[in-house]
Design an enzyme around this catalytic site. Structure first.
Site, PDB file in Angstrom:
ATOM      1  N   ASP A 118       0.817  -1.210   0.000  1.00 47.51           N
ATOM      2  CA  ASP A 118       0.000   0.000   0.000  1.00 47.51           C
ATOM      3  C   ASP A 118       0.856   1.268   0.000  1.00 47.51           C
ATOM      4  OD1 ASP A 118      -2.778   1.197   0.632  1.00 47.51           O
ATOM      5  OD2 ASP A 118      -1.516   2.085   2.192  1.00 47.51           O
TER       6      ASP A 118
ATOM      7  N   GLU B  84       1.433  -0.506  -5.081  1.00 46.39           N
ATOM      8  CA  GLU B  84       0.461   0.526  -5.421  1.00 46.39           C
ATOM      9  C   GLU B  84       1.166   1.872  -5.531  1.00 46.39           C
ATOM     10  OE1 GLU B  84      -1.557   2.626  -2.543  1.00 46.39           O
ATOM     11  OE2 GLU B  84      -3.406   2.867  -3.668  1.00 46.39           O
TER      12      GLU B  84
HETATM   13  C1  NOJ Z   1      -4.142   3.386  -0.532  1.00 43.45           C
HETATM   14  C2  NOJ Z   1      -5.372   2.608  -0.222  1.00 43.45           C
HETATM   15  O1  NOJ Z   1      -5.744   1.890  -1.357  1.00 43.45           O
HETATM   16  C3  NOJ Z   1      -6.413   3.600   0.235  1.00 43.45           C
HETATM   17  O2  NOJ Z   1      -7.681   3.023   0.335  1.00 43.45           O
HETATM   18  C4  NOJ Z   1      -5.961   4.178   1.536  1.00 43.45           C
HETATM   19  O3  NOJ Z   1      -6.849   5.205   1.939  1.00 43.45           O
HETATM   20  C5  NOJ Z   1      -4.559   4.761   1.421  1.00 43.45           C
HETATM   21  N1  NOJ Z   1      -3.654   3.951   0.677  1.00 43.45           N
HETATM   22  C6  NOJ Z   1      -3.953   4.928   2.784  1.00 43.45           C
HETATM   23  O4  NOJ Z   1      -3.597   3.680   3.291  1.00 43.45           O
END
Ligand code: NOJ
Length: 552
Positions: A221, A290
């Site tokens: 993430d 991500e």
């Molecule tokens: C990316 C996640 O996909 C999202 O849902 C989240 O709010 C942020 N990172 C913070 O963790």
């Protein structure tokens, strides 16, 4: 008339076999379909309004039927749920909202018995402010002082002008510690300090714990935010029209995003995870990162072009999300996105295709419902990995959520709720047309069930012999395992503003997708030469819902 069809020169054989997970299978993920489950919204087994792990177990027959190869679970760890689980207070525990560790172990076992891998969300950039580390750090407990990014300032003057992704200053004053801490997301999500080697050790422990439990990889993430410049330099303004000083896009994030140390961190985790797999004789543990960035930056997360340094197995290809929209895009834009990606990706790496996720409006809403099948055909038959967000397999669209019902911490301003909120793509999954779309037995749900469920639901698309989005998806997932889709050369090009062709060829086997986009009210019939399908014995293997072609 929207013309979307796959013409295949191979016999289109529906062939499924449930395989269990084998040790030492290093390439298993390269043509895989990963299915993102957003557990809160998937299936609520105990009727408390929120989806849970037993709910995922209940729906295993669906996952098997769809033919997917791996599930990625958005966070199910202990959390105050301020950011729906992305604010973790204990990396080693399952939030009771979702069930127990036993439930997860049962899920992993069941999934593995059916050849389905299980990927966990790994959230390393920040914890919850309720995490023991943060409490200890705020108290300056010995050993924990530098677990987070603390900086001096006065209550009126934060250490820099940095802005949080959720809007407003990225700094929060702590009365207790008399310092600021950095939070790239909500105030309750303090950023960890990766300049502290202890934080690296903690994260490796966290990875190892879940690998010991049998998980097959991690979705990492928000990794682009892991490092910031040491001297906390102010970031320059973008001067974008209409973007206010609290908006994340007010600044260029040259000192807080994608710093060189960030790639090194991913390379470090890759090595750690690979070493683990080698030591334990397990299959490759997949890493997906991500990152929302430009193409060149995105590629760096894969590793070096010559493969001497390896990072993520794949970093999400977000260009369908970032660069395409219903109002301003046409077939040439799609052509550019796909070909730019394929050209930029060093040959040794594996492509991936993402149409949506829990942070972006659902793709049938973004691209127009008439394009549901066309996009699934293209994304699933381009080379490499496919990532499906739950519901995309049957064309679920955005739900209807009002500001008062909203739960997303990034959307707390009524004036911008519709543009900013991520609640629309998170409404419960529409399984059938019974109460609450079969998500639960009628208890109030954490987000409202979309009214569309009466007609748009999975069950209605299971009728044998009928062309449906789900039947198409299921067929495509099998088709992905045929030679042209796995190993074939790729041609993807716009033939006109609204028409595209994708051709995959392997020796004498070809798969061709002819896709007429339906997004500029262009319901006019077009006659167009498609040299890619000028072949004698092509047969129509699949058609979109509403196409005038028939299979065969
Ligand atoms: C990316 C996640 O996909 C999202 O849902 C989240 O709010 C942020 N990172 C913070 O963790």
């Amino acid at each position: 008339m929207y013309l979307k069809a796959i013409l295949s020169f191979t016999i289109f054989a529906l062939h499924v076999s449930a395989k269990s997970v084998h040790k030492g299978d290093s390439d298993w993920w390269k043509h895989a379909t990963f299915y993102q489950i957003y557990p809160r919204s998937f299936k609520d087994s105990n009727n408390d309004g929120t989806g849970d792990i037993p709910g995922i177990i209940d729906k295993m027959p669906h996952l098997i039927d769809a033919g997917i190869n791996g599930i990625w679970l958005s966070p199910i760890y202990d959390s105050p749920q301020v950011d729906q689980g992305y604010d973790i207070s204990n990396y080693y525990a399952i939030d009771p909202l979702f069930g127990t560790l036993d439930d997860l172990e049962n899920l992993i076992k069941l999934a593995h018995d059916h050849g389905i891998r299980v990927i966990m969300d790994f959230v390393p950039n920040h914890t919850s402010d309720q995490h023991e580390w943060f409490k200890a750090s705020e108290n300056r407990t010995e050993g924990y002082e530098d677990y987070y990014l603390w900086a001096d300032g006065t209550p009126e003057q934060p250490p820099s002008n940095w802005i949080s992704c959720f809007g407003g200053s990225a700094w929060q004053w702590s009365e207790k510690r008399q310092q600021y801490y950095l939070h790239k997301f909500a105030v309750q999500q303090p950023d960890l300090n990766y300049r502290n080697p202890k934080v690296h050790d903690e994260m490796k422990k966290y990875l190892e714990y879940w690998m010991d439990l049998g998980v097959d990889g991690f979705r990492i993430d928000a990794v682009e935010h892991a490092y910031e410049v040491k001297n906390l330099t102010d970031e320059p303004r973008t001067y974008s029209p209409g973007v206010g000083p609290d908006d994340y896009n007010y600044l260029y994030h040259i000192y807080t995003d994608n710093l060189p140390e960030t790639y090194q961190l991913v390379y470090e985790w890759r090595k750690f995870i690979d070493d683990y797999a080698e030591r334990t004789g397990s299959d490759t543990k997949v890493i997906m990162t991500e990152v929302y960035a430009d193409l060149n930056t995105t590629m760096l997360y894969y590793g070096s072009a010559d493969g001497s340094v390896l990072g993520a197995d794949f970093t999400f290809n977000f260009f369908f999300i970032q660069n395409i929209n219903l109002n301003n895009s046409n077939a040439n834009d799609l052509d550019a996105i796909v070909n730019n990606w394929l050209n930029a990706l060093p040959e040794i790496y594996t492509s991936n295709w993402v149409l949506g996720n829990h942070d972006n409006r659902r793709y049938p809403t973004r691209f127009g419902p008439e394009n549901k099948d066309g996009f699934n055909m293209v994304a699933s038959l381009l080379p490499g990995v496919l990532v499906t967000y739950n519901g995309e397999e049957f064309g679920q669209e955005d739900g209807e959520v009002t500001y008062d019902q909203g739960q997303d911490p990034s959307a707390r301003d009524p004036a911008t709720f519709d543009q900013v909120s991520r609640d629309f793509e998170r409404t419960p999954l529409q399984w059938d047309n019974t109460t609450n779309a079969g998500f639960n037995e009628g208890a109030k749900t954490w987000l409202p069930v979309s009214e569309k469920y009466h007609t748009l639901n999975l069950a209605s698309q299971l009728v044998e012999g009928e062309v449906s989005h789900y039947h198409n998806y299921r067929a495509l997932i099998r088709k992905r395992q045929e030679n042209p889709a796995k190993f074939g050369s790729t041609t993807f090009k716009a033939l006109s503003d609204d028409t595209l062709v994708l051709k995959r060829s392997y020796e004498n086997d070809h798969i061709v997708v002819a896709f007429k986009l339906g997004w500029h009210n262009n319901s006019v019939e077009e006659t167009i030469a498609v040299p890619e399908i000028s072949c004698q014995n092509g047969i129509v293997a699949l058609t979109s819902v509403g196409s005038k072609y028939t299979v065969g």
